[in-house]
Scaffold this motif. Structure first.
Motif, PDB file in Angstrom:
ATOM      1  N   ARG A  59      13.496   5.868   6.840  1.00 66.35           N
ATOM      2  CA  ARG A  59      12.176   6.481   6.670  1.00 66.35           C
ATOM      3  C   ARG A  59      11.928   6.731   5.188  1.00 66.35           C
ATOM      4  N   ASN A  60      10.734   6.399   4.735  1.00 66.89           N
ATOM      5  CA  ASN A  60      10.314   6.744   3.380  1.00 66.89           C
ATOM      6  C   ASN A  60       9.826   8.183   3.412  1.00 66.89           C
ATOM      7  N   GLY A  61      10.111   8.928   2.366  1.00 66.42           N
ATOM      8  CA  GLY A  61       9.760  10.341   2.376  1.00 66.42           C
ATOM      9  C   GLY A  61       8.908  10.774   1.210  1.00 66.42           C
ATOM     10  N   HIS A  62       8.507  12.035   1.262  1.00 66.65           N
ATOM     11  CA  HIS A  62       7.708  12.620   0.183  1.00 66.65           C
ATOM     12  C   HIS A  62       8.599  13.239  -0.893  1.00 66.65           C
ATOM     13  N   PHE A  63       9.666  13.913  -0.472  1.00 69.86           N
ATOM     14  CA  PHE A  63      10.567  14.588  -1.412  1.00 69.86           C
ATOM     15  C   PHE A  63      11.740  13.705  -1.833  1.00 69.86           C
ATOM     16  N   LYS A  65      13.122   9.304  -1.947  1.00 71.88           N
ATOM     17  CA  LYS A  65      12.685   7.908  -1.896  1.00 71.88           C
ATOM     18  C   LYS A  65      12.829   7.345  -0.484  1.00 71.88           C
ATOM     19  N   ASN A  66      13.991   7.577   0.114  1.00 71.51           N
ATOM     20  CA  ASN A  66      14.211   7.128   1.496  1.00 71.51           C
ATOM     21  C   ASN A  66      15.310   7.952   2.146  1.00 71.51           C
TER      22      ASN A  66
END
Length: 118
Positions: A59-63, A65-66
């Motif tokens: 999953r790519n995230g906001h906080f 990179k992945n």
């Protein structure tokens, strides 16, 4: 010999944008092996096959990179096998004796992993 069959069931789903789930079925076959260099058929490790099952979620995230989570079930069918061994030949009273030992491998086991990329 070995093979892997991988399946990503939701790869094109728009509701999973930035996410990926992969299911993998891995099977390995190892033919019989001689324990020493004598090619003596009584001094072999029998052939064996074992299967693993792996689930990987990315999953790519906001906080971050992945984020990648892995669940790996090794030796899925709890196969009992040895991948290595030793042998020792010696003579006593003109009779040859062969001692052998094997190194058994783990039965079914589970590996969990978490990888965070920044």
């Amino acid at each position: 010999a070995g093979g892997e069959l991988a399946f990503s069931p939701f790869q094109k789903a728009s509701w999973l944008r930035g996410q990926q789930l992969t299911l993998s079925w891995l099977t390995r076959y190892v033919s019989r092996q001689f324990i020493d260099n004598t090619s003596d058929l009584s001094n072999v490790i029998p052939s064996y096959t074992f299967t693993d099952l792996r689930l990987v979620y990315r999953r790519n995230g906001h906080f971050f990179k992945n984020l990648t989570g892995t669940l790996w079930v090794q030796n899925l069918f709890d196969r009992q096998y040895s991948s290595n061994g030793w042998s020792y030949r010696y003579q006593v009273d003109r009779q040859t004796t062969l001692d052998r030992g094997y190194y058994p491998q783990a039965g079914r086991n589970v590996l969990l992993g978490l990888e965070i990329g920044f």
